[in-house]
Design an enzyme around this catalytic site. Structure first.
Site, PDB file in Angstrom:
ATOM      1  N   GLU A 136       0.822  -1.124  -0.112  1.00  0.00           N
ATOM      2  CA  GLU A 136       0.088  -0.131   0.003  1.00  0.00           C
ATOM      3  C   GLU A 136       0.878   1.156  -0.111  1.00  0.00           C
ATOM      4  O   GLU A 136       2.020   1.170   0.675  1.00  0.00           O
ATOM      5  CB  GLU A 136      -0.827  -0.075   1.313  1.00  0.00           C
ATOM      6  N   GLU A 141      -2.686  11.552   3.282  1.00  0.00           N
ATOM      7  CA  GLU A 141      -3.579  11.190   4.107  1.00  0.00           C
ATOM      8  C   GLU A 141      -3.575  11.787   5.419  1.00  0.00           C
ATOM      9  O   GLU A 141      -2.341  12.190   5.821  1.00  0.00           O
ATOM     10  CB  GLU A 141      -3.381   9.622   4.403  1.00  0.00           C
TER      11      GLU A 141
END
Ligand SMILES: *[C@@H]1O[C@H](CO)[C@@H](O)[C@H](O)[C@H]1NC(C)=O
Ligand SMILES: *[C@@H]1O[C@H](CO)[C@@H](O)[C@H](O)[C@H]1NC(C)=O
Ligand SMILES: CC(=O)N[C@H]1CO[C@H](CO)[C@@H](O)[C@@H]1O
Length: 317
Positions: A136, A141
């Site tokens: 990932e 974020e």
């Protein structure tokens, strides 16, 4: 004769390969309503336990949770309804590209990102059907308008980052293994506050770019008025060469991480959840009032700025 043609082949191959090594060509220029064909809507239960209800594409369009014009794609959470506490969460949107990518450059030209207490937006890449074995890459974020505004890798065991690497951001944990410290991952915080949340938005947004080669991953951020943004990024050129983009904000080399073992083909995912495992757990710590779930249920107008506005997503291969 045979050795001559082999020699010629090598020369020709070198001629093609060497100068093009770091150059990538535009394969997906996703703008405006192009998002509707390039992405699939994921009307799934939020895997991170957020107070959201991910809707399908027709619902997102009819409720104006996604909106496209010739040069804009907006993706937002609902900011009109008061929720029944025992019913589903606030309507929101999670999308992933239909295509998958290995070696590539992705450029996200973003005018606005979701802001406000409870928000947890992300632009990231993974192989959802094989997490975490497929790896990932979180490009941007954050939660509740706060740091960490970070780029992070999450992998299976056996992948870590060197302490000393060439990047402008600030490295946190070096072990990328999801099983260490509750899936913290190996992250790098952006050094500038205009890389996330309200400060990002008041500067008019900016560009995030990620290069995934076979031996490293690099992430760059440039604010809208940052003079150092490469013109090929600003203009959405048909070819880009990240070797000319300067020191990345985050650098993830393969020094102690065998990339073929830890990274498979990825979809690009854009999601906007509320509360949940991260934003919910630090809600008060981040200066937000009361219970995150109650806040989401009762304050629709608090989510009026909880939207992404994309000028473009461009993928180069
Ligand atoms: C839908 O959203 C767009 C983008 O925010 C906005 O310009 C437009 O006015 C909205 N349409 C309706 C019917 O609310
Ligand atoms: C982003 O992270 C940096 C630390 O690297 C911090 O100084 C900054 O305040 C953060 N930005 C926001 C909006 O929290
Ligand atoms: C709700 C949801 O899908 N959350 C995901 C959003 O993106 C981050 C990556 O940055 C994932 O870890 C979350 O699972």
């Amino acid at each position: 004769m045979k050795s001559f043609s082999l020699f010629a082949l090598v020369i020709v191959a070198l001629g093609f390969v060497v100068p093009t090594l770091a150059t990538y060509s535009l394969t997906d220029n996703i703008v405006g309503s192009g998002f509707y064909s390039a992405f699939e809507w994921e009307a799934i239960a939020d895997p991170t336990n957020g107070r959201v209800n991910y809707v399908d594409q027709p619902t997102s369009q009819s409720q104006n949770l996604t909106f496209a014009s010739s040069n804009t794609f907006v993706l937002r959470t609902d900011s009109r309804s008061v929720l029944n506490p025992s019913g589903p969460g606030r309507n929101s949107v999670r999308i992933h590209t239909k295509k998958t990518y290995t070696t590539h450059v992705a450029v996200f030209d973003v005018r606005h990102m979701p802001q406000g207490c409870g928000t947890w937006p992300a632009i990231w890449e993974t192989k959802e059907s094989n997490w975490p074995a497929g790896g990932e890459v979180d490009i941007v974020e954050g939660v509740n308008d706060q740091e960490p505004n970070a780029s992070t890798l999450h992998t299976t065991a056996g992948c870590s980052m060197p302490a000393d690497k060439s990047e402008t951001g600030v490295a946190g944990q070096l072990d990328c293994d999801t099983s260490v410290n509750g899936n913290t991952g190996c992250g790098v915080q952006f050094p500038t506050s205009n890389s996330y949340g309200p400060a990002f938005n008041s500067a008019g947004g900016g560009w995030y770019a990620m290069e995934r080669s076979s031996t490293y991953i690099k992430v760059w951020f440039w604010s809208r008025n940052d003079g150092s943004v490469p013109s090929e990024v600003r203009n959405g050129a048909s070819q880009v060469n990240p070797n000319n983009w300067g020191t990345p904000t985050a650098f993830f080399p393969d020094t102690s991480c065998n990339f073929p073992d830890h990274f498979q083909e990825h979809n690009i995912i854009i999601n906007l959840t509320l509360c949940g495992d991260w934003a919910g757990s630090v809600f008060n710590q981040d200066g937000c009032p009361g219970s995150c779930v109650d806040f989401v249920n009762n304050n629709p107008s608090a989510f009026e700025n909880a939207f992404f506005d994309f000028a473009a997503v461009r993928v180069y291969q």
